[in-house]
Design a protein around this motif. Structure first.
Motif, PDB file in Angstrom:
ATOM      1  N   VAL A   1       0.869  -1.165   0.000  1.00 39.76           N
ATOM      2  CA  VAL A   1       0.000   0.000   0.000  1.00 39.76           C
ATOM      3  C   VAL A   1       0.907   1.216   0.000  1.00 39.76           C
ATOM      4  N   ILE A   2       0.664   2.137  -0.933  1.00 39.42           N
ATOM      5  CA  ILE A   2       1.455   3.354  -1.040  1.00 39.42           C
ATOM      6  C   ILE A   2       0.529   4.526  -0.733  1.00 39.42           C
ATOM      7  N   VAL A   3       0.887   5.294   0.296  1.00 34.76           N
ATOM      8  CA  VAL A   3       0.057   6.410   0.721  1.00 34.76           C
ATOM      9  C   VAL A   3       0.716   7.710   0.275  1.00 34.76           C
ATOM     10  N   TYR A   4      -0.011   8.455  -0.541  1.00 36.66           N
ATOM     11  CA  TYR A   4       0.405   9.779  -0.990  1.00 36.66           C
ATOM     12  C   TYR A   4      -0.463  10.819  -0.290  1.00 36.66           C
TER      13      TYR A   4
ATOM     14  N   LEU B   1      -3.252   0.785  -3.861  1.00 34.79           N
ATOM     15  CA  LEU B   1      -3.290  -0.561  -3.312  1.00 34.79           C
ATOM     16  C   LEU B   1      -2.791  -1.502  -4.399  1.00 34.79           C
ATOM     17  N   ILE B   2      -1.678  -2.179  -4.148  1.00 38.55           N
ATOM     18  CA  ILE B   2      -1.095  -3.116  -5.106  1.00 38.55           C
ATOM     19  C   ILE B   2      -1.437  -4.525  -4.628  1.00 38.55           C
ATOM     20  N   LEU B   3      -2.186  -5.262  -5.459  1.00 35.52           N
ATOM     21  CA  LEU B   3      -2.650  -6.596  -5.098  1.00 35.52           C
ATOM     22  C   LEU B   3      -1.849  -7.682  -5.789  1.00 35.52           C
ATOM     23  N   LYS B   4      -1.753  -8.830  -5.139  1.00 38.78           N
ATOM     24  CA  LYS B   4      -1.165 -10.032  -5.729  1.00 38.78           C
ATOM     25  C   LYS B   4      -2.335 -10.881  -6.214  1.00 38.78           C
TER      26      LYS B   4
ATOM     27  N   SER C   1      -2.327  -3.229 -10.074  1.00 43.65           N
ATOM     28  CA  SER C   1      -2.837  -2.092  -9.326  1.00 43.65           C
ATOM     29  C   SER C   1      -4.272  -1.854  -9.789  1.00 43.65           C
ATOM     30  N   CYS C   2      -5.130  -1.532  -8.858  1.00 38.70           N
ATOM     31  CA  CYS C   2      -6.517  -1.322  -9.246  1.00 38.70           C
ATOM     32  C   CYS C   2      -6.980   0.054  -8.803  1.00 38.70           C
TER      33      CYS C   2
ATOM     34  N   PHE D   1     -10.221   3.055  -3.076  1.00 42.53           N
ATOM     35  CA  PHE D   1      -9.615   3.250  -1.767  1.00 42.53           C
ATOM     36  C   PHE D   1      -8.816   4.546  -1.738  1.00 42.53           C
ATOM     37  N   ASP D   2      -9.380   5.625  -2.288  1.00 41.73           N
ATOM     38  CA  ASP D   2      -8.697   6.917  -2.326  1.00 41.73           C
ATOM     39  C   ASP D   2      -9.009   7.708  -1.079  1.00 41.73           C
TER      40      ASP D   2
END
Length: 64
Positions: free
Chosen positions: A34-37, A43-46, A58-59, A63-64
Motif C-alpha cells: 500500500v502506497i500512501v500519498y 493498493l497493489i494486489l497479488k 494495481s486497481c 480506496f482513495d
C-alpha cells in the motif's frame, strides 16, 4: 477483472463486519503493498491470473 470485483466485494463484507481475522488473512494473501500519498492511496494486489502465473496489479478500486 470479474475475479477482482468478487474478491473486493467479499473483502468489503469483512470490513463492514469488522472481522479482524479475515481482514488479516486477506491482507496476507492478496495485498502486495500500500502506497500512501498526500492526495491518494495506491493498493497493489497479488493476483493469480488464468494462466496460473503470479501477477501483481494495481486497481482503481476506490480506496482513495
Amino acid at each position: 477483472m470479474d475475479a477482482l470485483k468478487q474478491l473486493l466485494a467479499a473483502f468489503k463484507d469483512h470490513l463492514m463486519d469488522r472481522n479482524i481475522p479475515e481482514i488479516k488473512k486477506f491482507i496476507g494473501s492478496y495485498v502486495e503493498k500500500v502506497i500512501v500519498y498526500k492526495e491518494h492511496v495506491e493498493l497493489i494486489l497479488k493476483l493469480e491470473m488464468e494462466e496460473k502465473q503470479q501477477s501483481t496489479t494495481s486497481c482503481g478500486c476506490g480506496f482513495d
